[in-house]
Write a protein that holds these residues in place. Sequence first.
Motif, PDB file in Angstrom:
ATOM      1  N   HIS B  29       0.884  -1.435   0.039  1.00 22.77           N
ATOM      2  CA  HIS B  29       0.226   0.065  -0.129  1.00 22.77           C
ATOM      3  C   HIS B  29       0.971   1.181  -0.021  1.00 22.77           C
ATOM      4  O   HIS B  29       2.060   1.107   0.657  1.00 22.77           O
ATOM      5  N   LEU B  30       0.268   2.294  -0.608  1.00 27.71           N
ATOM      6  CA  LEU B  30       1.011   3.421  -0.791  1.00 27.71           C
ATOM      7  C   LEU B  30       0.615   4.764   0.040  1.00 27.71           C
ATOM      8  O   LEU B  30       1.139   5.740   0.357  1.00 27.71           O
ATOM      9  N   TYR B  31      -0.776   4.540   0.602  1.00 29.88           N
ATOM     10  CA  TYR B  31      -1.428   5.716   1.156  1.00 29.88           C
ATOM     11  C   TYR B  31      -1.782   5.268   2.647  1.00 29.88           C
ATOM     12  O   TYR B  31      -1.971   3.967   2.800  1.00 29.88           O
ATOM     13  N   PHE B  32      -1.708   6.045   3.512  1.00 28.84           N
ATOM     14  CA  PHE B  32      -1.423   5.843   4.670  1.00 28.84           C
ATOM     15  C   PHE B  32      -2.288   7.057   5.635  1.00 28.84           C
ATOM     16  O   PHE B  32      -2.311   8.120   5.154  1.00 28.84           O
ATOM     17  N   TYR B  33      -3.074   6.444   6.853  1.00 29.50           N
ATOM     18  CA  TYR B  33      -4.187   7.202   7.183  1.00 29.50           C
ATOM     19  C   TYR B  33      -4.055   7.269   8.803  1.00 29.50           C
ATOM     20  O   TYR B  33      -3.837   5.999   9.119  1.00 29.50           O
ATOM     21  N   TRP B  34      -4.404   7.918   9.428  1.00 29.37           N
ATOM     22  CA  TRP B  34      -4.891   7.863  10.711  1.00 29.37           C
ATOM     23  C   TRP B  34      -6.230   8.371  11.155  1.00 29.37           C
ATOM     24  O   TRP B  34      -6.641   9.753  10.519  1.00 29.37           O
ATOM     25  N   TYR B  35      -7.120   7.832  11.645  1.00 32.91           N
ATOM     26  CA  TYR B  35      -8.442   8.182  12.218  1.00 32.91           C
ATOM     27  C   TYR B  35      -8.328   7.985  13.808  1.00 32.91           C
ATOM     28  O   TYR B  35      -7.572   7.467  14.418  1.00 32.91           O
ATOM     29  N   ARG B  36      -9.383   8.748  14.356  1.00 33.06           N
ATOM     30  CA  ARG B  36      -9.523   8.420  15.625  1.00 33.06           C
ATOM     31  C   ARG B  36     -11.102   8.421  15.782  1.00 33.06           C
ATOM     32  O   ARG B  36     -11.968   8.892  15.136  1.00 33.06           O
ATOM     33  N   GLN B  37     -11.370   7.766  17.017  1.00 28.20           N
ATOM     34  CA  GLN B  37     -12.786   7.530  17.361  1.00 28.20           C
ATOM     35  C   GLN B  37     -13.026   7.673  18.964  1.00 28.20           C
ATOM     36  O   GLN B  37     -12.549   6.948  19.729  1.00 28.20           O
ATOM     37  N   ILE B  38     -13.491   8.632  19.480  1.00 30.62           N
ATOM     38  CA  ILE B  38     -13.905   9.075  20.679  1.00 30.62           C
ATOM     39  C   ILE B  38     -15.038   7.951  21.083  1.00 30.62           C
ATOM     40  O   ILE B  38     -15.967   8.001  20.257  1.00 30.62           O
ATOM     41  N   LEU B  39     -15.058   7.464  22.265  1.00 32.01           N
ATOM     42  CA  LEU B  39     -16.026   6.573  22.659  1.00 32.01           C
ATOM     43  C   LEU B  39     -17.548   6.885  22.293  1.00 32.01           C
ATOM     44  O   LEU B  39     -17.964   8.008  22.684  1.00 32.01           O
ATOM     45  N   GLY B  40     -18.020   5.867  21.589  1.00 27.09           N
ATOM     46  CA  GLY B  40     -19.481   6.215  21.364  1.00 27.09           C
ATOM     47  C   GLY B  40     -19.867   7.049  20.161  1.00 27.09           C
ATOM     48  O   GLY B  40     -20.932   7.417  19.731  1.00 27.09           O
ATOM     49  N   GLN B  41     -18.812   7.532  19.566  1.00 26.30           N
ATOM     50  CA  GLN B  41     -18.698   8.450  18.474  1.00 26.30           C
ATOM     51  C   GLN B  41     -18.278   7.957  16.974  1.00 26.30           C
ATOM     52  O   GLN B  41     -17.991   6.870  17.169  1.00 26.30           O
ATOM     53  N   LYS B  42     -18.476   8.436  16.109  1.00 23.95           N
ATOM     54  CA  LYS B  42     -18.066   8.184  14.974  1.00 23.95           C
ATOM     55  C   LYS B  42     -16.542   8.160  14.498  1.00 23.95           C
ATOM     56  O   LYS B  42     -15.892   8.915  15.231  1.00 23.95           O
ATOM     57  N   VAL B  43     -16.179   7.598  13.454  1.00 24.96           N
ATOM     58  CA  VAL B  43     -14.746   7.632  13.209  1.00 24.96           C
ATOM     59  C   VAL B  43     -14.263   8.910  12.425  1.00 24.96           C
ATOM     60  O   VAL B  43     -15.323   9.365  11.757  1.00 24.96           O
ATOM     61  N   GLU B  44     -13.438   9.582  13.070  1.00 21.46           N
ATOM     62  CA  GLU B  44     -13.057  10.992  12.462  1.00 21.46           C
ATOM     63  C   GLU B  44     -11.821  11.160  11.620  1.00 21.46           C
ATOM     64  O   GLU B  44     -10.836  10.286  12.149  1.00 21.46           O
ATOM     65  N   PHE B  45     -11.696  11.494  10.501  1.00 21.12           N
ATOM     66  CA  PHE B  45     -10.301  11.638   9.770  1.00 21.12           C
ATOM     67  C   PHE B  45      -9.199  12.514  10.666  1.00 21.12           C
ATOM     68  O   PHE B  45      -9.648  13.590  11.000  1.00 21.12           O
ATOM     69  N   LEU B  46      -8.006  12.262  10.557  1.00 23.77           N
ATOM     70  CA  LEU B  46      -7.005  12.929  11.175  1.00 23.77           C
ATOM     71  C   LEU B  46      -6.061  13.414  10.075  1.00 23.77           C
ATOM     72  O   LEU B  46      -5.843  14.698   9.849  1.00 23.77           O
TER      73      LEU B  46
END
Lengths: 110, 117
Positions: B29-46
Motif C-alpha cells: 500500500h502507498l497511502y496511509f491514514y490516521w483516524y480517531r474515534q472518541i468513545l461512542g462516536q463516529k470515526v473521524e479523519f485525522l
Amino acid sequence: GESVGLHLPTLSVQEGDNSIINCAYSNSASDYFIWYKQESGKGPQFIIDIRSNMDKRQGQRVTVLLNKTVKHLSLQIAATQPGDSAVYFCAEKGYNKLIFGAGTRLAVHP
Amino acid sequence: EPEVTQTPSHQVTQMGQEVILRCVPISNHLYFYWYRQILGQKVEFLVSFYNNEISEKSEIFDDQFSVERPDGSNFTLKIRSTKLEDSAMYFCASSEHLGQGASYGYTFGSGTRLTVV
C-alpha cells in the motif's frame, strides 16, 4: 458542506430476519461508498463497497443499494445471524480520506 | 489475508506527556491514514500521508500532532503534549490508491486505545 449520516442509531432484529441499515449523504459529487462493520474493541472491517455508476451490488448475504436521486445508501443483510451484531458505518470517499457516518448498532436476538 | 498492525493496543499516559502510536501498513500500500474515534462516536479523519508527506489533514490534526514513516514499514502518529480530550481509539489505515479502478483495498488496523489521565 460534506456530511454522511444515518437514520437510525439502533436496530434490533430477530435471528434469521433480514436487516436494512440506512444512510444519507449530502455530497452529490461523491463517487464511492463503503459499508464497514465494527465489533466492540476492533477497527472498522470492510463489508462491501459501491461506486456511483452502480445502483446495486451484492456480496455474500449483503447487498448495498445506492439511490443517487435522493442521496441514500442502504445495507441489506440477509438471514441475520448473532455474529452480525455490531455497529455499522457508511463511509463516503473524499479526495484523501473517508468521511464516516454516525453508525447504527445492530442487535440480533435469538 | 494482509492486515494493518497497530501497537500498543492500549496506552495510558499522563496529561502533558508525549505518546507515539505505531502502525505497520499493508506492504504494497502507498497511502496511509490516521483516524480517531472518541468513545461512542463516529470515526473521524485525522491525516493522510503519501510519498513521505501529508496529503490532507483535518482541523483536529493541530501542531501537537505529527506523523512519520521512519522506515519502509512503520507509520507513526506522535502527540507531543497529550490532553484529556485526546483520549480515544486511534486507527491506522492504508490503501492501494485513491484513483478510479479497484476498491482501493482500504484496510483499518485494530486500533490503539489511548487513555490520558
